[in-house]
Scaffold this motif. Structure first.
Motif, PDB file in Angstrom:
ATOM      1  N   ILE A   1       0.856  -1.176   0.000  1.00 15.53           N
ATOM      2  CA  ILE A   1       0.000   0.000   0.000  1.00 15.53           C
ATOM      3  C   ILE A   1       0.895   1.230   0.000  1.00 15.53           C
ATOM      4  N   ASP A   2       0.595   2.167  -0.867  1.00 19.58           N
ATOM      5  CA  ASP A   2       1.425   3.361  -0.997  1.00 19.58           C
ATOM      6  C   ASP A   2       0.517   4.581  -0.881  1.00 19.58           C
ATOM      7  N   ALA A   3       0.834   5.506   0.024  1.00 19.26           N
ATOM      8  CA  ALA A   3      -0.022   6.675   0.235  1.00 19.26           C
ATOM      9  C   ALA A   3       0.813   7.922   0.461  1.00 19.26           C
ATOM     10  N   ASN A   4       0.319   9.042  -0.059  1.00 24.29           N
ATOM     11  CA  ASN A   4       0.915  10.355   0.188  1.00 24.29           C
ATOM     12  C   ASN A   4      -0.109  11.204   0.924  1.00 24.29           C
ATOM     13  N   PHE A   5       0.289  11.767   2.047  1.00 27.23           N
ATOM     14  CA  PHE A   5      -0.593  12.594   2.856  1.00 27.23           C
ATOM     15  C   PHE A   5      -0.088  14.026   2.853  1.00 27.23           C
ATOM     16  N   ILE A   6      -0.966  14.961   2.513  1.00 20.34           N
ATOM     17  CA  ILE A   6      -0.647  16.382   2.544  1.00 20.34           C
ATOM     18  C   ILE A   6      -1.506  16.992   3.637  1.00 20.34           C
ATOM     19  N   LEU A   7      -0.860  17.503   4.667  1.00 19.37           N
ATOM     20  CA  LEU A   7      -1.560  17.937   5.871  1.00 19.37           C
ATOM     21  C   LEU A   7      -1.247  19.386   6.202  1.00 19.37           C
ATOM     22  N   ALA A   8      -2.208  20.051   6.846  1.00 23.98           N
ATOM     23  CA  ALA A   8      -2.030  21.412   7.337  1.00 23.98           C
ATOM     24  C   ALA A   8      -1.708  21.373   8.826  1.00 23.98           C
ATOM     25  N   ALA A   9      -0.986  22.373   9.285  1.00 20.68           N
ATOM     26  CA  ALA A   9      -0.528  22.372  10.669  1.00 20.68           C
ATOM     27  C   ALA A   9      -1.673  22.487  11.668  1.00 20.68           C
ATOM     28  N   GLU A  10      -2.760  23.124  11.261  1.00 16.48           N
ATOM     29  CA  GLU A  10      -3.888  23.296  12.167  1.00 16.48           C
ATOM     30  C   GLU A  10      -4.737  22.036  12.290  1.00 16.48           C
ATOM     31  N   GLY A  11      -4.332  20.955  11.654  1.00 11.62           N
ATOM     32  CA  GLY A  11      -5.016  19.689  11.821  1.00 11.62           C
ATOM     33  C   GLY A  11      -5.864  19.241  10.651  1.00 11.62           C
ATOM     34  N   GLY A  12      -5.884  19.992   9.580  1.00 10.10           N
ATOM     35  CA  GLY A  12      -6.708  19.644   8.431  1.00 10.10           C
ATOM     36  C   GLY A  12      -5.973  18.780   7.428  1.00 10.10           C
ATOM     37  N   ILE A  13      -6.733  18.038   6.650  1.00 10.69           N
ATOM     38  CA  ILE A  13      -6.195  17.238   5.552  1.00 10.69           C
ATOM     39  C   ILE A  13      -6.374  18.019   4.261  1.00 10.69           C
ATOM     40  N   VAL A  14      -5.299  18.226   3.536  1.00 10.29           N
ATOM     41  CA  VAL A  14      -5.353  18.917   2.258  1.00 10.29           C
ATOM     42  C   VAL A  14      -5.633  17.932   1.129  1.00 10.29           C
ATOM     43  N   GLU A  15      -4.902  16.832   1.108  1.00  8.89           N
ATOM     44  CA  GLU A  15      -5.103  15.832   0.049  1.00  8.89           C
ATOM     45  C   GLU A  15      -4.497  14.513   0.493  1.00  8.89           C
ATOM     46  N   VAL A  16      -5.121  13.433   0.054  1.00  7.52           N
ATOM     47  CA  VAL A  16      -4.612  12.082   0.295  1.00  7.52           C
ATOM     48  C   VAL A  16      -4.581  11.345  -1.032  1.00  7.52           C
ATOM     49  N   GLN A  17      -3.442  10.764  -1.356  1.00  5.87           N
ATOM     50  CA  GLN A  17      -3.307   9.890  -2.520  1.00  5.87           C
ATOM     51  C   GLN A  17      -2.926   8.508  -1.995  1.00  5.87           C
ATOM     52  N   ALA A  18      -3.810   7.556  -2.120  1.00  7.15           N
ATOM     53  CA  ALA A  18      -3.544   6.226  -1.566  1.00  7.15           C
ATOM     54  C   ALA A  18      -3.911   5.155  -2.590  1.00  7.15           C
ATOM     55  N   THR A  19      -3.019   4.188  -2.753  1.00 10.59           N
ATOM     56  CA  THR A  19      -3.199   3.157  -3.763  1.00 10.59           C
ATOM     57  C   THR A  19      -2.892   1.786  -3.184  1.00 10.59           C
ATOM     58  N   GLY A  20      -3.772   0.840  -3.442  1.00  7.70           N
ATOM     59  CA  GLY A  20      -3.502  -0.554  -3.124  1.00  7.70           C
ATOM     60  C   GLY A  20      -2.681  -1.162  -4.245  1.00  7.70           C
ATOM     61  N   GLU A  21      -1.365  -1.157  -4.085  1.00  6.01           N
ATOM     62  CA  GLU A  21      -0.484  -1.625  -5.160  1.00  6.01           C
ATOM     63  C   GLU A  21      -0.621  -3.131  -5.388  1.00  6.01           C
ATOM     64  N   GLU A  22      -0.801  -3.884  -4.308  1.00  4.38           N
ATOM     65  CA  GLU A  22      -0.878  -5.342  -4.426  1.00  4.38           C
ATOM     66  C   GLU A  22      -2.216  -5.910  -3.975  1.00  4.38           C
ATOM     67  N   ARG A  23      -2.986  -5.107  -3.212  1.00  6.02           N
ATOM     68  CA  ARG A  23      -4.265  -5.588  -2.697  1.00  6.02           C
ATOM     69  C   ARG A  23      -5.075  -4.398  -2.209  1.00  6.02           C
ATOM     70  N   PRO A  24      -6.398  -4.559  -2.051  1.00  4.98           N
ATOM     71  CA  PRO A  24      -7.175  -3.499  -1.425  1.00  4.98           C
ATOM     72  C   PRO A  24      -6.760  -3.337   0.034  1.00  4.98           C
ATOM     73  N   PHE A  25      -7.011  -2.148   0.571  1.00  3.13           N
ATOM     74  CA  PHE A  25      -6.658  -1.919   1.969  1.00  3.13           C
ATOM     75  C   PHE A  25      -7.898  -1.502   2.748  1.00  3.13           C
ATOM     76  N   SER A  26      -7.841  -1.694   4.043  1.00  3.45           N
ATOM     77  CA  SER A  26      -8.995  -1.449   4.899  1.00  3.45           C
ATOM     78  C   SER A  26      -9.005  -0.020   5.425  1.00  3.45           C
ATOM     79  N   ARG A  27     -10.145   0.398   5.941  1.00  6.47           N
ATOM     80  CA  ARG A  27     -10.264   1.704   6.590  1.00  6.47           C
ATOM     81  C   ARG A  27      -9.318   1.775   7.785  1.00  6.47           C
ATOM     82  N   GLN A  28      -9.181   0.691   8.512  1.00  3.48           N
ATOM     83  CA  GLN A  28      -8.292   0.676   9.668  1.00  3.48           C
ATOM     84  C   GLN A  28      -6.844   0.900   9.250  1.00  3.48           C
ATOM     85  N   GLU A  29      -6.434   0.275   8.147  1.00  2.00           N
ATOM     86  CA  GLU A  29      -5.069   0.471   7.659  1.00  2.00           C
ATOM     87  C   GLU A  29      -4.851   1.921   7.236  1.00  2.00           C
TER      88      GLU A  29
END
Length: 241
Positions: A186-214
């Motif tokens: 699983i490969d993911a890029n997280f772009i975050l703001a200092a005040e606690g917000g999420i700007v963007e998430v890029q996440a890919t299951g390269e070999e398998r689907p991934f769960s919400r918990q993961e």
């Protein structure tokens, strides 16, 4: 499980943010995440794109490129090929979106700031390193505009930083280098703001689907790592202005 670099699962590579690396740019930062090195410069222009003319708003945009020998084998310059590749376009748009998300464009007035991110050496995570260093270059440029009186208030409403996280050999890990990134489940890029917000998430299951918990586990790793990056960013800005 031992990571190729010997780091613990939640340990960043050795990170440095060196401001003022460019003599002529209004803002600059050499960002190093281990063996990934990116030169970020900010250039201020007293004009905006045509769609913003006479609007009283400014603009922040980005360009991204990899030097021919930034990887194991030489790649031709995109200028020599006559066009930019899809990956390059995607990454530079990502950098621009990330920076604009924390910028008050009205406070910029009718100025455009162009961010150039040139990858000197690549070992995974070039886009996340570029975003992290680009914010430093942009903030320094804005500080200089304030000092010069060309703007009247700080346009940077928040900080933004980015980090790659993934699942490698069944283990959630942060700040993947190339050896991990190229074989991650699983490969993911997280772009975050200092005040606690999420700007963007890029996440890919390269070999398998991934769960919400993961995904939540990877986000936790990214938040902890970016907290360190936010401190480094402010230290770099304070040392430069």
């Amino acid at each position: 499980m031992t990571r190729p670099s010997g780091r613990t699962a939640d340990q960043l590579r050795t990170v440095s943010l060196e401001p003022g690396i460019s003599l002529h740019a209004e803002g600059s930062c050499m960002v190093r995440f281990g063996n990934t090195h990116v030169l970020c410069t900010a250039s201020v222009e007293d004009r905006v794109p045509s769609f913003l003319r006479n609007s009283g708003r400014g603009w922040v945009t980005a360009e991204y490129g990899m030097l021919p020998r930034s990887t194991h084998t030489r790649s031709d310059r995109e200028a020599a090929r006559g066009k930019q590749g899809g990956r390059t376009l995607e990454i530079q748009r990502l950098i621009g979106r990330a920076l604009r998300s924390v910028t008050d464009l009205e406070a910029l007035g009718e100025h455009q700031i162009k961010i150039d991110c040139d990858v000197i050496q690549a070992d995974g995570g070039t886009r996340t390193a570029a975003i992290t260093g680009a914010w430093v270059a942009l903030r320094i440029a804005c500080e200089k505009m304030l000092l010069a009186g060309s703007i009247s208030r700080q346009p940077m409403a928040d900080q933004v930083a980015a980090l790659s996280c993934g699942i490698w050999q069944g283990q959630p890990v942060t700040d993947l280098d190339y050896a991990e990134d190229s074989t991650a489940e699983i490969d993911a890029n997280f772009i975050l703001a200092a005040e606690g917000g999420i700007v963007e998430v890029q996440a890919t299951g390269e070999e398998r689907p991934f769960s919400r918990q993961e995904l939540d586990t990877l986000l936790d790793l990214a938040e902890a790592g970016c907290a360190q990056l936010f401190e480094m960013q402010m230290a770099a800005v304070k040392s430069a202005v």
